[in-house]
Design an enzyme around this catalytic site. Structure first.
Site, PDB file in Angstrom:
ATOM      1  N   GLU A 118       0.867  -1.179   0.000  1.00 38.10           N
ATOM      2  CA  GLU A 118       0.000   0.000   0.000  1.00 38.10           C
ATOM      3  C   GLU A 118       0.905   1.230   0.000  1.00 38.10           C
ATOM      4  O   GLU A 118       1.823   1.324   0.824  1.00 38.10           O
ATOM      5  CB  GLU A 118      -0.907  -0.067   1.246  1.00 38.10           C
ATOM      6  CG  GLU A 118      -1.549   1.232   1.677  1.00 38.10           C
ATOM      7  CD  GLU A 118      -2.501   1.841   0.650  1.00 38.10           C
ATOM      8  OE1 GLU A 118      -3.465   1.196   0.259  1.00 38.10           O
ATOM      9  OE2 GLU A 118      -2.247   3.010   0.254  1.00 38.10           O
ATOM     10  N   ASP A 149       5.097   1.883  -3.515  1.00 39.65           N
ATOM     11  CA  ASP A 149       4.298   2.006  -4.736  1.00 39.65           C
ATOM     12  C   ASP A 149       4.191   0.607  -5.373  1.00 39.65           C
ATOM     13  O   ASP A 149       5.210  -0.013  -5.694  1.00 39.65           O
ATOM     14  CB  ASP A 149       5.010   2.978  -5.685  1.00 39.65           C
ATOM     15  CG  ASP A 149       4.204   3.254  -6.941  1.00 39.65           C
ATOM     16  OD1 ASP A 149       3.279   2.460  -7.246  1.00 39.65           O
ATOM     17  OD2 ASP A 149       4.496   4.251  -7.615  1.00 39.65           O
ATOM     18  N   GLY A 150       2.965   0.142  -5.544  1.00 35.37           N
ATOM     19  CA  GLY A 150       2.742  -1.191  -6.097  1.00 35.37           C
ATOM     20  C   GLY A 150       3.307  -1.344  -7.506  1.00 35.37           C
ATOM     21  O   GLY A 150       3.708  -2.433  -7.921  1.00 35.37           O
ATOM     22  N   ASP A 167      -6.334  -4.110  -5.478  1.00 35.73           N
ATOM     23  CA  ASP A 167      -7.459  -3.424  -4.825  1.00 35.73           C
ATOM     24  C   ASP A 167      -7.155  -1.933  -4.847  1.00 35.73           C
ATOM     25  O   ASP A 167      -6.741  -1.344  -3.847  1.00 35.73           O
ATOM     26  CB  ASP A 167      -7.588  -3.958  -3.394  1.00 35.73           C
ATOM     27  CG  ASP A 167      -8.742  -3.301  -2.663  1.00 35.73           C
ATOM     28  OD1 ASP A 167      -9.544  -2.606  -3.291  1.00 35.73           O
ATOM     29  OD2 ASP A 167      -8.819  -3.469  -1.431  1.00 35.73           O
ATOM     30  N   SER A 168      -7.332  -1.344  -6.000  1.00 36.76           N
ATOM     31  CA  SER A 168      -6.891   0.040  -6.193  1.00 36.76           C
ATOM     32  C   SER A 168      -8.033   1.031  -6.052  1.00 36.76           C
ATOM     33  O   SER A 168      -9.205   0.653  -6.136  1.00 36.76           O
ATOM     34  CB  SER A 168      -6.311   0.191  -7.596  1.00 36.76           C
ATOM     35  OG  SER A 168      -7.342   0.049  -8.530  1.00 36.76           O
TER      36      SER A 168
HETATM   37  N1  SAM Z   1     -12.189  -0.622  -2.545  1.00 37.78           N
HETATM   38  C1  SAM Z   1     -11.837   0.671  -2.964  1.00 37.78           C
HETATM   39  C2  SAM Z   1     -12.451   1.129  -4.254  1.00 37.78           C
HETATM   40  O1  SAM Z   1     -12.683   0.341  -5.180  1.00 37.78           O
HETATM   41  O2  SAM Z   1     -12.727   2.320  -4.329  1.00 37.78           O
HETATM   42  C3  SAM Z   1     -10.393   0.897  -2.967  1.00 37.78           C
HETATM   43  C4  SAM Z   1      -9.728   0.419  -1.736  1.00 37.78           C
HETATM   44  S1  SAM Z   1      -8.216   0.905  -1.245  1.00 37.78           S
HETATM   45  C5  SAM Z   1      -8.610   2.098  -0.062  1.00 37.78           C
HETATM   46  C6  SAM Z   1      -7.313   1.658  -2.514  1.00 37.78           C
HETATM   47  C7  SAM Z   1      -5.913   1.969  -2.013  1.00 37.78           C
HETATM   48  O3  SAM Z   1      -5.001   1.953  -3.105  1.00 37.78           O
HETATM   49  C8  SAM Z   1      -5.737   3.306  -1.335  1.00 37.78           C
HETATM   50  O4  SAM Z   1      -5.520   3.122   0.038  1.00 37.78           O
HETATM   51  C9  SAM Z   1      -4.534   3.953  -2.035  1.00 37.78           C
HETATM   52  O5  SAM Z   1      -3.653   4.614  -1.158  1.00 37.78           O
HETATM   53  C10 SAM Z   1      -3.891   2.724  -2.678  1.00 37.78           C
HETATM   54  N2  SAM Z   1      -3.037   3.012  -3.834  1.00 37.78           N
HETATM   55  C11 SAM Z   1      -3.274   3.893  -4.832  1.00 37.78           C
HETATM   56  N3  SAM Z   1      -2.255   3.878  -5.703  1.00 37.78           N
HETATM   57  C12 SAM Z   1      -1.357   2.954  -5.262  1.00 37.78           C
HETATM   58  C13 SAM Z   1      -0.095   2.492  -5.742  1.00 37.78           C
HETATM   59  N4  SAM Z   1       0.426   2.991  -6.858  1.00 37.78           N
HETATM   60  N5  SAM Z   1       0.542   1.518  -5.043  1.00 37.78           N
HETATM   61  C14 SAM Z   1      -0.009   1.013  -3.892  1.00 37.78           C
HETATM   62  N6  SAM Z   1      -1.173   1.431  -3.400  1.00 37.78           N
HETATM   63  C15 SAM Z   1      -1.856   2.388  -4.062  1.00 37.78           C
END
Ligand code: SAM
Length: 286
Positions: A118, A149-150, A167-168
């Site tokens: 995350e 960063d994923g 799960d973005s």
């Molecule tokens: N279930 C939700 C939806 O569909 O709207 C999304 C859940 S989750 C909260 C999404 C997460 O992805 C966020 O906490 C965000 O910080 C994370 N995120 C966004 N870009 C990312 C990246 N490049 N690498 C890792 N995590 C990332």
């Protein structure tokens, strides 16, 4: 008093969160309390207590998950791929900061390692403390939190994971690259020879372009692609899509068995979620 962001308004003594979904559509939620409002290096992170949806995680003004219906999305993005794999041992979750997907994956005794990559540590911290209906205050020792960063993380992984769950958030800001072809190629490389991946692919009603592009990119890389849906009231349009890519043949849906303790997924849902509405079949030529 802290200044409110533009998407929180006060009207007649009430607080409202207004999500600017698109040019001609705004969704407003009446808010009881602002529980958390903090800026991370990536986004504005809020936990709001709302009247109809209970507590919700809001990133840059966009609702991500709620106490009321977070379980539908989190169970569907986790149990479908894990049920399709014969023996999932190592699982990677990209994003998923609310911890809801990791909580579901932890229900599988066969799983030995859950890497949660995350980008934003603040999201995990606030969800564990203030959104426990979703996170369950996850503390399973198999979960390894990696605040990275994923996109960069999967470039370095090779044939390591049985299942990868993307799960973005929506394809804007730090999540934009999580919808790119190169990213899916790196996911393919990070999976073991019989591995499979799933990602959320947005609304079939409002974002068919994103859905179509995601399906086409995954279909171009993986020998087996399947799409499934669920209705998640929090997400605009209600109907939501997930795209799954697998390196090997998958069991037929009727063969799937399910015995986990859940609120939404059961054996019938697992077997039927791949049945797509006619407009989706037609536009995807399925
Ligand atoms: N279930 C939700 C939806 O569909 O709207 C999304 C859940 S989750 C909260 C999404 C997460 O992805 C966020 O906490 C965000 O910080 C994370 N995120 C966004 N870009 C990312 C990246 N490049 N690498 C890792 N995590 C990332």
């Amino acid at each position: 008093m802290q200044q409110l962001p533009a998407y929180i308004q006060e009207a007649n003594g009430d607080l409202w969160l207004t999500e600017n979904e698109r040019e001609n559509l705004k969704l407003s939620y009446r808010v009881k309390e602002i529980v958390v409002s903090e800026h991370s290096p990536y986004q504005h992170v809020m936990i709001l207590d709302s009247y109809d949806f209970g507590r919700m995680l809001v990133l840059d003004g966009v609702v991500q998950t709620t106490s009321l219906d977070g379980f539908i999305y989190n169970e569907m993005i986790s149990h479908v791929p894990l049920s399709l794999h014969p023996d999932p041992k190592s699982v990677l979750i990209i994003g998923g900061g609310d911890c809801g997907a990791a909580r579901e994956v932890a229900k599988y005794a066969s799983v030995e390692q859950i890497d949660m990559v995350e980008i934003d540590e603040l999201v995990v911290e606030v969800c564990k403390e203030h959104l426990q209906d979703v996170s369950g205050n996850l503390s399973d020792p198999r979960v390894r939190f990696l605040y990275r960063d994923g996109v960069e993380f999967v470039k370095e992984a090779s044939e390591h994971y049985d299942v990868i769950i993307v799960d973005s958030s929506d394809p804007v800001g730090p999540a934009k690259q999580l919808f790119e072809r190169d990213f899916y190629q790196n996911i393919y490389n990070a999976l073991k020879r019989d591995g499979l991946m799933v990602c959320q692919s947005q609304s079939p009603i409002f974002h068919f372009d994103v859905l179509e592009q995601t399906h086409s990119r995954i279909n171009g890389l993986f020998p087996v692609t399947r799409m499934y849906t669920a209705v998640v009231p929090t997400y605009p349009g209600g109907l939501w899509s997930f795209t799954l890519g697998s390196k090997r043949e998958l069991p037929e849906p009727e063969e799937l068995r399910f015995d986990k303790e859940t609120q939404y997924v059961n054996q019938d849902i697992l077997q039927r979620c791949f049945q797509l509405p006619q407009f989706m079949r037609k536009r995807l030529s399925l």
